[in-house]
Design an enzyme around this catalytic site. Structure first.
Site, PDB file in Angstrom:
ATOM      1  CE  LYS A  81      -1.844   1.756   4.024  1.00  0.00           C
ATOM      2  NZ  LYS A  81      -1.448   3.044   4.135  1.00  0.00           N
ATOM      3  CG  ASN A  82       2.368   2.965   3.485  1.00  0.00           C
ATOM      4  OD1 ASN A  82       1.231   3.004   3.322  1.00  0.00           O
ATOM      5  ND2 ASN A  82       2.831   2.491   4.895  1.00  0.00           N
TER       6      ASN A  82
ATOM      7  CB  CYS B 171      -5.478  10.470  10.844  1.00  0.00           C
ATOM      8  SG  CYS B 171      -3.854   9.889  11.442  1.00  0.00           S
TER       9      CYS B 171
ATOM     10  CB  ILE C 204       2.242  18.676   5.657  1.00  0.00           C
ATOM     11  CG1 ILE C 204       1.475  19.849   5.591  1.00  0.00           C
ATOM     12  CG2 ILE C 204       1.304  17.446   5.752  1.00  0.00           C
ATOM     13  CD1 ILE C 204       0.760  20.079   4.337  1.00  0.00           C
TER      14      ILE C 204
ATOM     15  CG  ASP D 226       3.203   1.592   9.560  1.00  0.00           C
ATOM     16  OD1 ASP D 226       3.321   1.616   8.099  1.00  0.00           O
ATOM     17  OD2 ASP D 226       2.683   2.501  10.204  1.00  0.00           O
TER      18      ASP D 226
HETATM   19  C1  EPZ Z   1       4.142   7.066   6.199  1.00  0.00           C
HETATM   20  O1  EPZ Z   1       3.333   8.170   6.819  1.00  0.00           O
HETATM   21  C2  EPZ Z   1       3.011   5.879   6.253  1.00  0.00           C
HETATM   22  N1  EPZ Z   1       1.955   6.136   5.428  1.00  0.00           N
HETATM   23  C3  EPZ Z   1       2.780   5.449   7.519  1.00  0.00           C
HETATM   24  O2  EPZ Z   1       1.992   4.232   7.422  1.00  0.00           O
HETATM   25  C4  EPZ Z   1       3.994   5.359   8.306  1.00  0.00           C
HETATM   26  O3  EPZ Z   1       3.588   4.656   9.737  1.00  0.00           O
HETATM   27  C5  EPZ Z   1       4.723   6.235   8.469  1.00  0.00           C
HETATM   28  O4  EPZ Z   1       5.203   6.833   7.192  1.00  0.00           O
HETATM   29  C6  EPZ Z   1       6.077   6.128   9.176  1.00  0.00           C
HETATM   30  O5  EPZ Z   1       6.733   4.878   8.855  1.00  0.00           O
HETATM   31  C7  EPZ Z   1       2.162   6.097   3.981  1.00  0.00           C
HETATM   32  O6  EPZ Z   1       3.268   5.813   3.442  1.00  0.00           O
HETATM   33  C8  EPZ Z   1       0.799   6.263   3.242  1.00  0.00           C
HETATM   34  P1  EPZ Z   1       6.154  10.422   8.424  1.00  0.00           P
HETATM   35  P2  EPZ Z   1       3.862   9.549   7.088  1.00  0.00           P
HETATM   36  O7  EPZ Z   1       6.025  11.692   7.707  1.00  0.00           O
HETATM   37  O8  EPZ Z   1       4.718   9.894   5.777  1.00  0.00           O
HETATM   38  C9  EPZ Z   1       6.210  13.580  11.998  1.00  0.00           C
HETATM   39  C10 EPZ Z   1      -0.066   2.791   7.569  1.00  0.00           C
HETATM   40  O9  EPZ Z   1      -0.398   2.327   8.686  1.00  0.00           O
HETATM   41  N2  EPZ Z   1       6.059  14.613  10.863  1.00  0.00           N
HETATM   42  O10 EPZ Z   1       7.446   9.538   8.112  1.00  0.00           O
HETATM   43  O11 EPZ Z   1       2.945  10.565   7.290  1.00  0.00           O
HETATM   44  C11 EPZ Z   1       4.911  12.960  12.170  1.00  0.00           C
HETATM   45  O12 EPZ Z   1       3.948  13.433  12.729  1.00  0.00           O
HETATM   46  C12 EPZ Z   1       0.488   4.296   7.829  1.00  0.00           C
HETATM   47  O13 EPZ Z   1       0.282   2.296   6.511  1.00  0.00           O
HETATM   48  C13 EPZ Z   1       6.302  15.877  11.086  1.00  0.00           C
HETATM   49  O14 EPZ Z   1       6.439  16.408  12.136  1.00  0.00           O
HETATM   50  O15 EPZ Z   1       4.940   9.782   8.141  1.00  0.00           O
HETATM   51  C14 EPZ Z   1       5.433  11.668  12.723  1.00  0.00           C
HETATM   52  O16 EPZ Z   1       5.581  11.755  14.043  1.00  0.00           O
HETATM   53  C15 EPZ Z   1       0.208   4.916   8.899  1.00  0.00           C
HETATM   54  N3  EPZ Z   1       6.238  17.016   9.921  1.00  0.00           N
HETATM   55  C16 EPZ Z   1       6.851  11.429  11.910  1.00  0.00           C
HETATM   56  O17 EPZ Z   1       7.295  12.755  11.499  1.00  0.00           O
HETATM   57  C17 EPZ Z   1       6.030  16.403   8.470  1.00  0.00           C
HETATM   58  O18 EPZ Z   1       5.685  17.373   7.943  1.00  0.00           O
HETATM   59  C18 EPZ Z   1       6.911  10.495  10.899  1.00  0.00           C
HETATM   60  O19 EPZ Z   1       6.039  10.886   9.926  1.00  0.00           O
HETATM   61  C19 EPZ Z   1       6.037  15.079   8.663  1.00  0.00           C
HETATM   62  C20 EPZ Z   1       5.819  14.094   9.420  1.00  0.00           C
END
Ligand code: EPZ
Length: 428
Positions: free
Chosen positions: A22-23, A123, A130, A314
């Site tokens: 999916k990811n 969520c 972001i 995850d």
């Molecule tokens: C991706 O989410 C995945 N989703 C998530 O999978 C996964 O848990 C996550 O990466 C971590 O591995 C997809 O790929 C569609 P991050 P993403 O940006 O990109 C913080 C599932 O269950 N952050 O790596 O949103 C954030 O809040 C889903 O399949 C900021 O602060 O995760 C988090 O604490 C859930 N500012 C950490 O970084 C930002 O601009 C990691 O988030 C972006 C993120």
């Protein structure tokens, strides 16, 4: 809303086909916006989020056609072609339902010199800002403005991004993906330091290179992208879903089963496999995937989630479910998201003994679980309830299974095929 009903106690035995990730799919699909030539993706999983992303692409002017599966793939073939963009706006009503829609920001900016995308909002597992996406794009020369819940990004003069360098203060998968897709058509060179190294990022880089992008450092935390004038089409196979594979591995362990995860790649899930072995499972690579077998109760594990190659956040909920029937006490620390223990109150309804203290949780193994009606809250929490239900005494009813349909293709079919007593009750 559909319900999944499980009568626990069956040992899982047999082969489980692992679908496309999916990811990976959700970051490969927006690559179709980067060229006017067709991008064909193979092994695409049949998931609600993939369908949703296809509709978003259609709204932007990208035509998508689904063909059948190739014999060597479990997923479908989709060809996506954006001859010309008809919009550069990703509206709130789509983005709020599927956060991954934010991944059109980088490619739209690269292709059209501008993009307007609704802020995704939070969520169940956290507020999920972001800011890092936007800082990376700004570092590459984009102008960013926020107004009325939307982010508008534009390249100077609506042309190409000049290029630049950005060091992530926190590893971010999505921000790395957006920055990569923005950089491939830049005028200059873009450098990302402390970039995410997840296998899904490698899949994205490999697909972009197949389309003609110039990327150095693939698989490392420093990515150097030399922008090119244009990209061409390609055919690319989506990698296997390492989280789906790890989820079914936890189900095999808690039911003292013996399954082969067909299509899974051990090299992409080493931390998961190491923790399965710590729990006492037999884990071995086979010609077609990975075999996971277990007899007796799981040994206690100590897990702390971390960016790849660390233990995947995850996988946390699924391992926690597995530990509920284990020996002794297991310790979990969730370092990535601030609210990723939504499964705990639901698991407690089944008799689990879990003590959450802030980012950490102690799971004490109990003698048995008792099936109960439970509520899915987010994708991976839902899977932890399924895993617990497979081993519980009696019947477990999992409600709000639309959460599951976002990330697990044909879940009940795959589990029925290895002996689980599980069915989906459509509520019409
Ligand atoms: C991706 O989410 C995945 N989703 C998530 O999978 C996964 O848990 C996550 O990466 C971590 O591995 C997809 O790929 C569609 P991050 P993403 O940006 O990109 C913080 C599932 O269950 N952050 O790596 O949103 C954030 O809040 C889903 O399949 C900021 O602060 O995760 C988090 O604490 C859930 N500012 C950490 O970084 C930002 O601009 C990691 O988030 C972006 C993120």
């Amino acid at each position: 809303m559909d319900q999944i009903v499980i009568r626990g106690g069956q040992r899982l035995k047999g082969r489980i086909p692992i679908s496309g990730a999916k990811n990976a799919a959700l970051t490969l699909l927006p690559c179709a916006l980067l060229t006017d030539e067709p991008l064909t993706l193979r092994n695409l999983p049949r998931l609600a989020d993939v369908d949703g992303f296809g509709h978003l692409l259609n709204q932007l002017g990208c035509s998508t056609t689904i063909e059948g599966s190739r014999p060597e793939d479990f997923g479908r073939v989709m060809t996506a072609r954006t001859t010309t963009l008809t919009s550069t706006v990703a509206p709130y009503d789509i983005v709020r339902k599927m956060r991954a829609s934010i991944l059109v920001l980088g490619p739209l900016l690269a292709r059209a010199g501008e993009a307007t995308v609704s802020l995704p909002g939070g969520c169940a597992i956290g507020n999920r800002p972001i800011d890092l996406h936007l800082k990376a794009l700004e570092a590459f020369g984009a102008e960013i403005e926020l107004a009325s819940g939307y982010v508008k990004a534009s390249a100077p003069g609506g042309g190409r991004l000049p290029g630049g360098k950005f060091t992530f203060p926190v590893v971010s998968v999505g921000a790395t993906e957006n920055a990569l897709m923005a950089a491939v058509l830049a005028k200059g060179i873009c450098v990302l330091e402390n970039a995410a190294r997840e296998p899904e990022i490698v899949d994205l880089c490999n697909c972009l290179v197949a389309m003609g992008a110039h990327i150095d450092g693939i698989g490392t935390e420093t990515l150097t992208i030399e922008g090119v004038d244009r990209l061409h089409g390609a055919t690319y196979r989506v990698m296997a879903d390492r989280i789906e594979a790890g989820s079914y591995a936890c189900a095999a362990v808690i039911t003292e089963g013996d399954v082969e995860l067909v299509g899974a790649k051990a090299s992409e899930m080493e931390a998961t496999l190491a923790s399965l072995r710590e729990a006492g499972a037999t884990v071995e690579e086979t010609k077609g995937g990975i075999r996971v077998a277990m007899t007796g109760r799981a040994e206690p594990v100590t897990l702390s989630t971390a960016p790849y190659p660390g233990f995947a956040t995850d996988m946390q909920a699924q391992f926690m479910a597995m530990a509920t029937l284990g020996k002794g006490a297991s310790l979990f620390t969730e370092t990535i998201f601030e609210n990723r223990y939504m499964h705990v109150p639901e698991l407690a309804r089944m008799g689990c003994d879990i003590d959450v203290r802030g980012r950490s949780a102690v799971v004490r193994g109990v003698d048995h679980l008792v099936g109960a009606p439970v509520m899915a809250t987010d994708l991976r929490a839902s899977m932890s309830l399924i895993i617990a239900g497979l081993a519980a005494q009696g019947t477990t009813e999992v409600n709000r299974v639309y959460h599951l349909d976002r990330g697990y293709e044909r879940l009940e079919e795959k589990l029925q095929a290895v002996g689980a007593d599980i069915e989906r009750i459509s509520a019409g």
